[in-house]
Structures are given as structure tokens and as C-alpha cells.
Write a protein that holds these residues in place. Sequence first.
Motif, short mmCIF file in Angstrom:
data_model
loop_
_atom_site.label_atom_id
_atom_site.label_comp_id
_atom_site.label_asym_id
_atom_site.label_seq_id
_atom_site.Cartn_x
_atom_site.Cartn_y
_atom_site.Cartn_z
N PHE A 66 -97.77 23.24 -60.72
CA PHE A 66 -96.50 23.91 -60.46
C PHE A 66 -95.48 22.90 -59.92
O PHE A 66 -94.32 22.86 -60.37
CB PHE A 66 -96.68 25.05 -59.46
CG PHE A 66 -95.39 25.60 -58.95
CD1 PHE A 66 -94.57 26.35 -59.77
CD2 PHE A 66 -94.97 25.34 -57.66
CE1 PHE A 66 -93.37 26.85 -59.32
CE2 PHE A 66 -93.76 25.84 -57.19
CZ PHE A 66 -92.96 26.58 -58.02
N ILE B 22 -84.85 20.85 -55.66
CA ILE B 22 -86.00 21.45 -56.34
C ILE B 22 -87.27 21.31 -55.51
O ILE B 22 -88.14 22.18 -55.52
CB ILE B 22 -86.17 20.85 -57.75
CG1 ILE B 22 -86.22 21.98 -58.76
CG2 ILE B 22 -87.39 20.01 -57.88
CD1 ILE B 22 -85.98 21.58 -60.15
N VAL C 102 -87.13 24.21 -53.00
CA VAL C 102 -87.44 25.51 -53.60
C VAL C 102 -88.92 25.61 -53.98
O VAL C 102 -89.59 26.59 -53.68
CB VAL C 102 -86.52 25.75 -54.82
CG1 VAL C 102 -86.97 26.98 -55.58
CG2 VAL C 102 -85.08 25.91 -54.37
N PHE D 283 -91.82 28.23 -52.47
CA PHE D 283 -92.66 29.08 -53.33
C PHE D 283 -94.13 28.84 -53.03
O PHE D 283 -94.92 29.76 -52.87
CB PHE D 283 -92.41 28.78 -54.81
CG PHE D 283 -91.34 29.63 -55.44
CD1 PHE D 283 -91.48 31.00 -55.50
CD2 PHE D 283 -90.21 29.06 -55.98
CE1 PHE D 283 -90.50 31.79 -56.09
CE2 PHE D 283 -89.22 29.84 -56.56
CZ PHE D 283 -89.37 31.21 -56.62
N ILE E 167 -95.51 30.28 -49.76
CA ILE E 167 -95.78 31.71 -49.88
C ILE E 167 -97.11 31.95 -50.60
O ILE E 167 -97.97 32.70 -50.14
CB ILE E 167 -94.66 32.38 -50.70
CG1 ILE E 167 -93.44 32.57 -49.83
CG2 ILE E 167 -95.10 33.71 -51.25
CD1 ILE E 167 -93.45 33.85 -49.06
N TRP E 168 -97.27 31.31 -51.76
CA TRP E 168 -98.47 31.57 -52.56
C TRP E 168 -99.72 31.05 -51.87
O TRP E 168 -100.80 31.60 -52.03
CB TRP E 168 -98.32 30.91 -53.94
CG TRP E 168 -97.26 31.54 -54.76
CD1 TRP E 168 -96.85 32.83 -54.71
CD2 TRP E 168 -96.44 30.91 -55.76
NE1 TRP E 168 -95.84 33.04 -55.61
CE2 TRP E 168 -95.57 31.89 -56.27
CE3 TRP E 168 -96.38 29.62 -56.27
CZ2 TRP E 168 -94.63 31.61 -57.27
CZ3 TRP E 168 -95.46 29.34 -57.27
CH2 TRP E 168 -94.59 30.33 -57.75
N LEU F 12 -93.13 35.25 -44.12
CA LEU F 12 -92.50 35.68 -45.37
C LEU F 12 -90.99 35.78 -45.20
O LEU F 12 -90.22 35.31 -46.03
CB LEU F 12 -93.09 37.03 -45.79
CG LEU F 12 -92.47 37.64 -47.03
CD1 LEU F 12 -92.85 36.82 -48.25
CD2 LEU F 12 -92.93 39.08 -47.22
N ILE G 207 -88.17 33.73 -47.28
CA ILE G 207 -87.15 34.41 -48.09
C ILE G 207 -85.76 33.93 -47.67
O ILE G 207 -84.92 33.58 -48.49
CB ILE G 207 -87.26 35.94 -47.94
CG1 ILE G 207 -88.51 36.45 -48.62
CG2 ILE G 207 -86.03 36.63 -48.52
CD1 ILE G 207 -88.72 37.94 -48.51
N GLN H 225 -85.23 30.36 -48.79
CA GLN H 225 -85.16 30.30 -50.24
C GLN H 225 -83.77 30.71 -50.72
O GLN H 225 -83.15 30.03 -51.54
CB GLN H 225 -86.24 31.25 -50.79
CG GLN H 225 -86.66 31.08 -52.20
CD GLN H 225 -87.39 29.79 -52.46
OE1 GLN H 225 -86.83 28.72 -52.33
NE2 GLN H 225 -88.64 29.86 -52.87
N LEU I 119 -91.05 37.72 -53.91
CA LEU I 119 -91.77 36.84 -52.99
C LEU I 119 -92.84 37.57 -52.17
O LEU I 119 -93.70 36.93 -51.58
CB LEU I 119 -90.79 36.16 -52.04
CG LEU I 119 -89.84 35.14 -52.68
CD1 LEU I 119 -88.90 34.58 -51.65
CD2 LEU I 119 -90.63 34.01 -53.33
N MET J 137 -92.11 29.34 -64.64
CA MET J 137 -92.94 29.31 -63.44
C MET J 137 -92.12 29.53 -62.20
O MET J 137 -92.61 30.05 -61.21
CB MET J 137 -93.66 27.98 -63.34
CG MET J 137 -94.80 27.89 -64.30
SD MET J 137 -96.14 26.91 -63.67
CE MET J 137 -95.33 25.42 -63.28
#
Lengths: 313, 274
Positions: free
Chosen positions: A193, A235, A238, A242, A245-246, A297, A301, A304, B112, B267
Motif C-alpha cells: 500500500f 502522500i 495521508v 490510513f 487506522i488499518w 480514530l 479522521i 486526514q 475510516l 487503494m
Amino acid sequence: MERRGTAFSLARAATLDRMDVSRRFLGRDAVLGYLWVTPALLLLGTLIAYPFLLALYWSLTSRTAGAAGVFVGLDNFVYLLSGPIFQKTLRNTVVFTACSVAIKLVIGMAAALVLDQAFRGRNLARGVFLLPWIVPTSLSALAWLWIYDDIFGVISRLAMDLGLRREPIPFLSDSVLAMVAVILVNVWRGVSFFAVSFLAGMQSIPGDLYEAAEADGAGAGGRFWHVTLPGLKPIMAVATLFSVIWTFSDFTIVYIVTRGGPANSTHLLATLAYQTAIFGGKVGEGLAVSSFMFPLLLVVIFLQLHFLRRYQV
Amino acid sequence: MKRAVLLWIPLLLLMLFTLFPFWWMIATSLKPDAELYDVRQPPLWVKSATLEHYRELFTRLPFVTWVKNSLMVATAATLLSLVIGALAGYSLARLRFRGATTLGTIIFAAYLVPTTLLFLPLAYVVRWLGLYNTPFALIVTYPTFLVPFCSWYLMGYFKSIPRELEECAMTDGCTRSGAFVRIVLPLATPGILSAAIFAFTFSWNEFIYALTFVQAPAYKTVPVGVVGQLATGDVLFWGKLMAAAVLGSIPIALIYSTVSGHFAAGMTAGALKG
């Protein structure tokens, strides 16, 4: 419009009139706009917002699988925070997230720099590199579980065959090794990713910046440091958010590879919540566990959105 | 020499790291048990390949049922999400109405929210809707992450279509919805196709909802079927497990080989395009 002639039957005029009304009505952007976001909002309302509020409320109750329970205020939270298992889980989540994301960022950058170069078979290499990201994590995690098997697993056996070790390596029964093991799986799965995001970012850095840097005498390292890295900053921000979070909400890898063990040393918030609520039946307490994801979270957010607005990436 | 250090050696390491688990998966799935559990055999090579494990998946285990369930759930959830997502994405991209920006923010925030934060209360909602233990439990809940994804992804795509095309159609007597169906959707076909592929993959790979909302063996999806049926208990049947892992991964890998070009944009959920 010219067809509006004398031969126009009344009935047809009536229907056209109705159509005109509905046309004018639906033609107004606002009405159609609201109408068309309604299904999405209904869905998000009933299946995200409502369960979310339910979770917050139930985390304040003594709800179990069998009984609705009573309101207990912050008892679940106090109980959790004073217990060793939850403290360990919080620490694990921080370690797992920080290590995984940092390693993915670095390897992802290296991979992007490699895959950005021109060579034969570059597209194939890029495609191969994506595989861990796209195949089902539950299935690849099973392959890793088998890699880590202490008797028949390939790492243990190779180490013994090559004479590096006499005994099998107890990957999943040693608390430190188990954490390393799940982090490695997360890195393997998630690194592409970062690489793909960076590759996309590199395409948008104007070529004359590199030429200018070269004219100023910058070597490959200098060009990376002064052109590529600053160009990738938005980038990177960002993609990192992401990934945070994941990663901190990860469930599948730990559930399959270690089940949180040994002795809870790899439990993350999600796996502990699952164990407490589903196996233990203590729904209120389990929800209190997972609600600890919420503050982080919110922060992600907020950041982000900030980055998206600021950079318009 | 310089090229070896900067390109070939790191590339080789990268490919080894990426492919190793797949090789281990495939090699294991082809070994007969006698070879698999004999530490005197070389672990990385297959001496006498057999398709026995694959055969058992089809003859003695409900693997085909799991595949059917996965296919059905993923297809239905994808179609549902595409419709809802395209409508929402278009209104957020094009129609001017109060609160549109806020709605966009809400949908992005919804994307999210991790599934692991929601699965417990959502299990209750699913029960309350009477969908527990049916494929509909998944068809209805997967859109919670697919709709925000599709909306954002398609929003970026719709924005890239010149506004003038719709305006021309509308001065020619087309309604807004007519222009959307006849002009915008056909032009957005590539975007819709890639959104569909991503959504299908997310559904195919989803684990925690499928694990929590569906217990009935007849309705299990591939990931949960494989993990639940083959990987519980003290003795794991690694040959069959790895055969199932190979078969569960292949369709997705094949689909991707056709669209890997669009991958970067997808993605990051259109967020990088917004």
C-alpha cells in the motif's frame, strides 16, 4: 418544441404537463441532491451511526450475551484499566502499530524507489508486489501460521537443517517472538500500500525539479533528499494515517496466527474485544475494550481531513 | 555494478519476501502427507506432487459451497454498493445543495471507521433485522464500508468528466437524471468497473463480519469456512488448508492482473483524487 401543434391530444398534453412539473421539480439540483444521497445516508445511519451509539451506551452497562444488564457508568473502563490483561493489550496495540507502520513506511519507500526505475519486467514485478495486499488476509495468515510452526514450519526446519539451531524455534510460544511474528505478517501484507502510494506520488513530481537539482550538483542521494522526499510529503502523511487506522484496528492476523497468545502478549484491542464479548459473553466489557479505538480514530479522521484540504491531493 | 546495488539486489530481496509465503502455500498443498510431515524431506521442494488435497476439498469438504456463498455475497454487496455509491458520489460531485460538503466529510469519516469497532453492536442490529445466520447479514453489512469507498472513488471520477457534456444534454431537453444515465455513466464506465473490482475484493476477503454474523455451515464464506472448519482443533490438516488458501486467492489475483494499473488510485479510496 415545434411539435406542440394542433394535433396534440388532451391526454398527451396532460401527461406532458405532469412530466414538466416533475422535470422542473427534479431538475432542481438541491432536491435531486438530497434524494440521491438518501440511500447512502440511511445505510450509514442504521448500520454505522446507530450501532456506534449503541456500542458507546452498552460499554457503560453490564450487558452479557444472555442479559441486557444495568447501567454501571464507567465501571467497565475502571475495571479494564486496572487489570493487567487490558494494560498489556494497550501496550501491545501501541507497539504493534508503531513498529508495523514505521517498517512499512521505510520498506515501502525503498520498494517504490526500486519499482520506479526502468527495467525489463517492471510491470510484472509491480503486480507481484501487490499480491499480499489483495489476497484474503485470513488465508495468507494461515500460510504464515504454517511457516511459523515450530516442528514442521519452514523457518524452524531450515534453521536446524543449516545447523544454525539445535532446537525448533518457538515462534508462537515466546512472547517477544510472537509479537515479532505478527508484526512481520502485517508488514508483509501492508507494505505494498505504501509502495503503490509512493509510486503514484513520484509520478506527480515535475521532472524539471530533478533536472534543476542535478544542475546544482546533487547526486542520487541529494535528489532523493531534496526533491523526492519533500514532494512525497503530503502522500506520506495521508498513507501513514490510513495505515495507522488499518493497523491498530487489525484483527485477522492476530486472531489466526497467535489468538492473542502466548499469555495475552499479542492481544490487540479488536482481538481482546472479540474474546471478551464472543467467547466470554461479556458484551458490555468487550465494547468498552473496542471503544478505546475511538479517540485515536477521531484524531486520525481530523488529521486526514486537514491534510486532504491543505494539499488537495 | 551500481545498478546491481540500487536495483537488482533489492528487487530480488523484495520479490523473495513477497513470494515466499505463496511458494510455501503452493508447495505444501502439493505434497502428500507422508512427505509433508517427514522432517528428513527437504521443506522447500516437492518430491512427489499430488492433487490429493485439492480433491478432498471438493469431495469431502463443502469448499464449493463456501465459494458459492462468497461469490453470491460479494456480487450482491458490490452491486448494491455501486448503485448507492454512484448516486451519492454524483450528487456530491455535481449537484449544489446545502450541506453537500459536510455530507462528503461524513461519508469519508464513515470509510475510516474500522469494522472491528462496529462488529459487536452490528451483530445486534443484524439479529434485530432478522438477518442473523443468513447471507443477507453480509450483503447488508458489507455496504457499510463499500458505499463510502464507492462514493468517494466515483466522486473523483465524476468530477473529471467535463460539466459541459451534461449541460449540453440538458439544454437539449434531457433531465438531470437522464443526463446522468445517458452521458455520465457511460463515460464513467472504467471508473465504475474498477470500483466494482475493488468492492468485490473487499467483500471476498472480509473476515470479521462473516465470522461473527454467520454460524450456519451452509452459509459460510471461503475465509471463514477455511479457518473455521479446517483450522480449529489441535491437529491442523496443512495440505488441505494450503490447498484451500491457494484456491481462495487465485480468483482475486487473476482479476487484479487485469486492472493493476488503476491500483494506486483505488487503494487510497479516491481520497487522493478528491
